[in-house]
Design a protein around this motif. Structure first.
Motif, PDB file in Angstrom:
ATOM      1  N   ASP A  20       0.830  -1.213   0.000  1.00  0.00           N
ATOM      2  CA  ASP A  20       0.000   0.000   0.000  1.00  0.00           C
ATOM      3  C   ASP A  20       0.861   1.259   0.000  1.00  0.00           C
ATOM      4  O   ASP A  20       0.543   2.249  -0.669  1.00  0.00           O
ATOM      5  CB  ASP A  20      -0.926   0.003   1.219  1.00  0.00           C
ATOM      6  CG  ASP A  20      -1.992  -1.078   1.149  1.00  0.00           C
ATOM      7  OD1 ASP A  20      -2.245  -1.587   0.031  1.00  0.00           O
ATOM      8  OD2 ASP A  20      -2.560  -1.426   2.212  1.00  0.00           O
ATOM      9  N   ARG A  22       3.904   1.701  -1.243  1.00  0.00           N
ATOM     10  CA  ARG A  22       4.526   1.936  -2.549  1.00  0.00           C
ATOM     11  C   ARG A  22       3.483   2.262  -3.617  1.00  0.00           C
ATOM     12  O   ARG A  22       3.746   3.066  -4.523  1.00  0.00           O
ATOM     13  CB  ARG A  22       5.370   0.726  -2.946  1.00  0.00           C
ATOM     14  CG  ARG A  22       6.487   0.446  -1.944  1.00  0.00           C
ATOM     15  CD  ARG A  22       7.391  -0.722  -2.295  1.00  0.00           C
ATOM     16  NE  ARG A  22       8.152  -1.090  -1.110  1.00  0.00           N
ATOM     17  CZ  ARG A  22       9.218  -0.411  -0.671  1.00  0.00           C
ATOM     18  NH1 ARG A  22       9.648   0.628  -1.338  1.00  0.00           N
ATOM     19  NH2 ARG A  22       9.847  -0.796   0.421  1.00  0.00           N
ATOM     20  N   SER A  23       2.331   1.664  -3.524  1.00  0.00           N
ATOM     21  CA  SER A  23       1.279   1.931  -4.504  1.00  0.00           C
ATOM     22  C   SER A  23       0.759   3.357  -4.398  1.00  0.00           C
ATOM     23  O   SER A  23       0.474   4.006  -5.406  1.00  0.00           O
ATOM     24  CB  SER A  23       0.123   0.946  -4.320  1.00  0.00           C
ATOM     25  OG  SER A  23       0.545  -0.385  -4.490  1.00  0.00           O
ATOM     26  N   SER A  24       0.639   3.846  -3.162  1.00  0.00           N
ATOM     27  CA  SER A  24       0.101   5.194  -2.957  1.00  0.00           C
ATOM     28  C   SER A  24       1.152   6.283  -3.120  1.00  0.00           C
ATOM     29  O   SER A  24       0.816   7.477  -3.105  1.00  0.00           O
ATOM     30  CB  SER A  24      -0.513   5.297  -1.554  1.00  0.00           C
ATOM     31  OG  SER A  24       0.468   5.082  -0.551  1.00  0.00           O
TER      32      SER A  24
END
Length: 310
Positions: A20, A22-24
């Motif tokens: 989460d 790294r994705s955000s």
């Protein structure tokens, strides 16, 4: 105190949080969270590369600043050598996920031994922890490009002593190679002093790698770059000290918000791709956002993205 049976569930939770994070961190062509920790670290004790979330201290490294990295995580800075002076090795340390470029005359085993002697436990070493381009494994090229969008612009975090709280191990003449302050031409484009990326890897406290017997008085021969004058060993040459002093001077100019000095210094340094210079400048200027990294991006487009981040 955790029961062993609780560990798998805890690891799944950490992995999800890491995903989460790294994705955000990316929004469009910009990195909106520049303080992302490294994706992988080298566990010297077990001699294998682990995901960052596997470090027990990585969940909450500091109650007052979530950007701080674990106190037992060190970092290695090194210069590359010419292609003819290095080879690529397939190793179980990183699960044979990609071939690791290593200078001739040394091995990962020798490097590990020295790092252990210096007192390291977990280490960030880019060739092992940052997915490398491997022409013999083309199926993973899309994975590398996707990871590099975030990992390359934020690589400076692991060299930030404010958060790392550890000296940086520097191999001036090439990863794992002996320290030599006079035998290598300082004009060599592959020397540590002349590379663009090493600007953001230049610490206040340096732990030189590759020292020979007789050059050290203890197991941790630190070089400290103070605000006014460097505190350095007497066995270094005048020319070496001059180059190191220029790094120190640049650090303070950047610290005092002099972007012109930063741009001029990066411009005079070598890198394998012109886009690298843009990524390096973005981190040095401490931009609140960073451009994503794409090696195939047009340089003018990369600069435009950087301007948007200032």
């Amino acid at each position: 105190e955790e029961e062993f049976s609780d560990i798998p569930a805890a690891m799944r939770e950490r992995r999800e949080k890491d995903f989460d994070l790294r994705s955000s961190a990316i929004s469009g062509n910009h990195i909106i969270n520049p303080h992302v920790p490294p994706r992988r670290v080298w566990d010297l004790y077990s001699n294998r590369v682990l995901p960052y979330y596997a470090l027990r201290t990585s969940v909450s490294p500091d109650a007052n600043d979530e950007r701080r990295l674990p106190s037992n995580l060190w970092a290695v800075s090194h210069s590359w050598v010419a292609p003819s002076q290095r080879r690529s090795v397939l190793t179980t340390i990183n699960g044979k996920a990609w071939r690791v470029p290593i200078p001739l005359g040394t091995t990962l085993g020798k490097i590990r031994e020295e790092l252990l002697i210096l007192g390291a436990e977990y280490v960030f070493l880019d060739v092992l922890c940052l997915r490398q381009q491997d022409e013999l494994l083309p199926g993973f090229e899309s994975t590398r490009r996707r990871e590099w969008r975030l990992d390359v612009p934020t690589i400076g975090n692991v060299y930030n002593e404010e958060y790392l709280r550890r000296p940086i191990i520097v191999y001036f003449n090439g990863l794992g190679l002996p320290f030599n302050d006079g035998g290598r031409n300082y004009g060599d484009r592959y020397h540590w002093f002349n590379r663009a990326w090493t600007l953001q890897e230049s610490p206040v406290t340096i732990l030189p790698g590759g020292l020979r017997y007789g050059q050290v008085n203890s197991s941790r021969p630190l070089m400290k770059l103070g605000k006014h004058a460097p505190s350095l060993p007497s066995w270094t040459s005048a020319e070496f000290l001059e180059h190191l002093e220029s790094i120190r001077a640049l650090r303070w100019k950047v610290h005092n918000n002099e972007p012109g000095a930063c741009l001029q210094s990066v411009k005079s340094r070598f890198c394998s791709n012109p886009v690298d210079q843009v990524a390096c400048v973005a981190y040095l200027l401490k931009c609140p956002m960073l451009p994503i990294y794409d090696a195939d991006m047009d340089v003018d487009v990369a600069w435009s993205l950087l301007v948007e981040c200032l």
